[in-house]
Scaffold this active site. Sequence first.
Site, PDB file in Angstrom:
ATOM      1  N   SER A 199      40.409  32.582  35.059  1.00 33.00           N
ATOM      2  CA  SER A 199      40.803  34.383  35.094  1.00 33.00           C
ATOM      3  C   SER A 199      40.593  34.566  36.164  1.00 33.00           C
ATOM      4  O   SER A 199      40.378  34.750  37.589  1.00 33.00           O
ATOM      5  CB  SER A 199      39.618  35.016  34.295  1.00 33.00           C
ATOM      6  N   ARG A 222      51.271  47.783  27.903  1.00 37.56           N
ATOM      7  CA  ARG A 222      52.349  47.013  27.432  1.00 37.56           C
ATOM      8  C   ARG A 222      52.847  46.590  26.645  1.00 37.56           C
ATOM      9  O   ARG A 222      53.734  46.592  25.592  1.00 37.56           O
ATOM     10  CB  ARG A 222      51.514  45.192  28.823  1.00 37.56           C
ATOM     11  N   LYS A 255      49.814  46.695  40.611  1.00 37.58           N
ATOM     12  CA  LYS A 255      48.119  47.354  40.254  1.00 37.58           C
ATOM     13  C   LYS A 255      47.437  46.657  40.413  1.00 37.58           C
ATOM     14  O   LYS A 255      46.316  46.907  41.634  1.00 37.58           O
ATOM     15  CB  LYS A 255      48.140  46.847  38.337  1.00 37.58           C
ATOM     16  N   SER A 256      47.176  45.144  40.298  1.00 33.01           N
ATOM     17  CA  SER A 256      46.262  44.185  41.155  1.00 33.01           C
ATOM     18  C   SER A 256      45.672  44.215  42.636  1.00 33.01           C
ATOM     19  O   SER A 256      44.778  44.648  43.046  1.00 33.01           O
ATOM     20  CB  SER A 256      46.559  42.411  41.137  1.00 33.01           C
ATOM     21  N   ARG A 266      46.376  40.643  22.228  1.00 33.50           N
ATOM     22  CA  ARG A 266      48.213  41.229  22.362  1.00 33.50           C
ATOM     23  C   ARG A 266      48.524  39.919  21.471  1.00 33.50           C
ATOM     24  O   ARG A 266      49.619  40.352  21.257  1.00 33.50           O
ATOM     25  CB  ARG A 266      48.325  40.812  23.811  1.00 33.50           C
ATOM     26  N   LYS A 285      42.769  40.960  25.480  1.00 34.31           N
ATOM     27  CA  LYS A 285      43.539  41.788  27.353  1.00 34.31           C
ATOM     28  C   LYS A 285      42.928  43.161  26.397  1.00 34.31           C
ATOM     29  O   LYS A 285      42.192  43.121  25.585  1.00 34.31           O
ATOM     30  CB  LYS A 285      44.341  41.558  27.006  1.00 34.31           C
ATOM     31  N   GLN A 302      39.997  37.686  37.761  1.00 35.43           N
ATOM     32  CA  GLN A 302      38.882  38.884  37.639  1.00 35.43           C
ATOM     33  C   GLN A 302      37.609  38.257  37.535  1.00 35.43           C
ATOM     34  O   GLN A 302      36.705  38.475  38.834  1.00 35.43           O
ATOM     35  CB  GLN A 302      38.898  39.789  36.347  1.00 35.43           C
ATOM     36  N   ARG A 327      42.382  46.651  44.499  1.00 34.80           N
ATOM     37  CA  ARG A 327      42.031  45.772  45.318  1.00 34.80           C
ATOM     38  C   ARG A 327      41.628  46.137  46.810  1.00 34.80           C
ATOM     39  O   ARG A 327      41.270  46.438  47.834  1.00 34.80           O
ATOM     40  CB  ARG A 327      42.153  44.479  45.486  1.00 34.80           C
ATOM     41  N   ASP A 381      50.503  39.008  31.651  1.00 36.82           N
ATOM     42  CA  ASP A 381      50.920  39.764  30.964  1.00 36.82           C
ATOM     43  C   ASP A 381      51.825  40.282  30.632  1.00 36.82           C
ATOM     44  O   ASP A 381      52.379  41.462  30.086  1.00 36.82           O
ATOM     45  CB  ASP A 381      50.599  40.621  32.582  1.00 36.82           C
TER      46      ASP A 381
HETATM   47  C1  S3P Z   1      44.306  40.995  36.964  1.00 36.96           C
HETATM   48  C2  S3P Z   1      43.848  39.179  36.343  1.00 36.96           C
HETATM   49  C3  S3P Z   1      44.163  39.567  34.828  1.00 36.96           C
HETATM   50  C4  S3P Z   1      45.637  40.311  34.511  1.00 36.96           C
HETATM   51  C5  S3P Z   1      45.026  41.572  34.725  1.00 36.96           C
HETATM   52  C6  S3P Z   1      44.789  41.839  35.952  1.00 36.96           C
HETATM   53  C7  S3P Z   1      43.450  41.409  38.357  1.00 36.96           C
HETATM   54  O1  S3P Z   1      43.190  39.244  34.329  1.00 36.96           O
HETATM   55  O2  S3P Z   1      45.750  40.002  33.195  1.00 36.96           O
HETATM   56  O3  S3P Z   1      45.587  42.095  34.286  1.00 36.96           O
HETATM   57  O4  S3P Z   1      43.965  42.096  38.681  1.00 36.96           O
HETATM   58  O5  S3P Z   1      42.640  40.057  38.962  1.00 36.96           O
HETATM   59  P1  S3P Z   1      42.668  37.644  33.689  1.00 36.96           P
HETATM   60  O6  S3P Z   1      41.691  37.490  35.465  1.00 36.96           O
HETATM   61  O7  S3P Z   1      41.632  38.769  33.126  1.00 36.96           O
HETATM   62  O8  S3P Z   1      43.417  36.694  33.231  1.00 36.96           O
END
Ligand code: S3P
Length: 451
Positions: free
Chosen positions: A191, A412, A46-47, A370, A366, A193, A51, A339
């Site tokens: 993080s 999840r 997914k990540s 969670r 999240k 993100q 991107r 996750d």
């Molecule tokens: C992700 C970073 C994580 C993760 C999320 C996807 C990403 O979040 O929990 O499912 O794709 O960069 P955080 O950056 O908030 O920890």
Amino acid sequence: MHPYPFELRNLNWNINDTDKGDLMESIQLQASVNGLKGEIEIPGDKSISHRSVMFGSIAKGITRVTNFLPGDDCLSTISCFRKLGVKIEENQDELIIHGNGFEGLQEPNEILDVGNSGTTIRLLLGILAGRPFFSSLVGDHSIGKRPMTRVTEPLKTMGAQIDGRKNGAYTPISIRGGHLNPIHYQLPVASAQVKSALILAGLQAEGESTIIETAETRDHTERMIRKFGGVVETNNRVITVKGGQTLEASDIHVPGDISSAAFFLVAGAIVPKSEILLKNVGLNPTRTGIIEVMQKMGADLEISLHDDDSFEPTGDITIRTSNLRGTVIEGDLIPRLIDEIPIIALLATQAEGKTVIKDAEELKVKETNRIDTVVVELTKLGAKIEATDDGMIITGGSTLHGGTVSSHGDHRIGMMLAIAALLCNDTVTLENPSAIAVSYPNFFTHLNDLK
Ligand code: S3P
């Protein structure tokens, strides 16, 4: 004996006008398992799928993406970039993105809806911070509760004009980007993100930005910059990136998502007489915390690394029914398995002794809180689990029974409960299973492919 792990019954669609915005759909899971056996081709990460769309859009030229994850979250990212004027073709087995550089993005006529996806909104804000036009972003009920200050504050410091509910803390958020100053910033939370949003803004700033991490988080953004011909330096949690870089299109093959594989890793370990081969799993070391934890707990797990020059390491994993012991999960390990904590909690209910999870406050922000949702839902099935301020304590050796549980709209949590149902003699009714499509649309098909 039913030939499949699950008999799926009564798929009810009762769409209520609840203010939760949840679909009140439910599914009854009646396990009929005599060992889970077979192999699963793990769907795209997914990540990395998010991107690939973002980088394909901000690079110059045509990017072809294979093994893209067609989950709801990644489809939200495609939809946002289309509204920003990027041509994206979806073929049977590849995505074709016609990028025109950062400058090719255009002011959207419509609101950008990120659905349930935190990655989409946070990384997109980093990109839009440098664009000289107005955008307005919304998401679903869950996104409306997730903190955005962690990205909006540093992006404002760089020069972006951002507003939103509670001074830019929550959606709806509006942003007018433009000229950006570089930033020197110590991240207050671990993080990926936030780190990625600042790197994406840094790529457009005038000068060199430095971002310092508190703990190592997934590095897919950094790897992707290099794959698209850009430069980013990483040294002991210090990331340096220069503005004004031009990225060139690059073909991407998305590896399988270890966070999706995690559900079958745990299923294989806890369901008696099982042996499952998980194929093409992404094994980026910033994501492999679950493997280390399972090995420490005594899991019978074998990894065969692929010998290719892929920008992200991959391999196949075989998991067999295992005798497990409890463990402590804490500190720098947490971001490497953040996750996977819901499914690790289920794993721990079947281990001998206690498992303690700490330093995991991030779980509270999240898709759901969670800590709460895992503890509440597993308790309904008979697990011995208690919430703490920064994690949970699980006493192993529980026999789980049936009951009515809910995903709370969190993909999840839904998948973790479906795996838990494999251990229950009685029926488990899972409310709102449709949330699972956020990251694993063919989860039940894959589960039922195991004979
Ligand atoms: C992700 C970073 C994580 C993760 C999320 C996807 C990403 O979040 O929990 O499912 O794709 O960069 P955080 O950056 O908030 O920890």
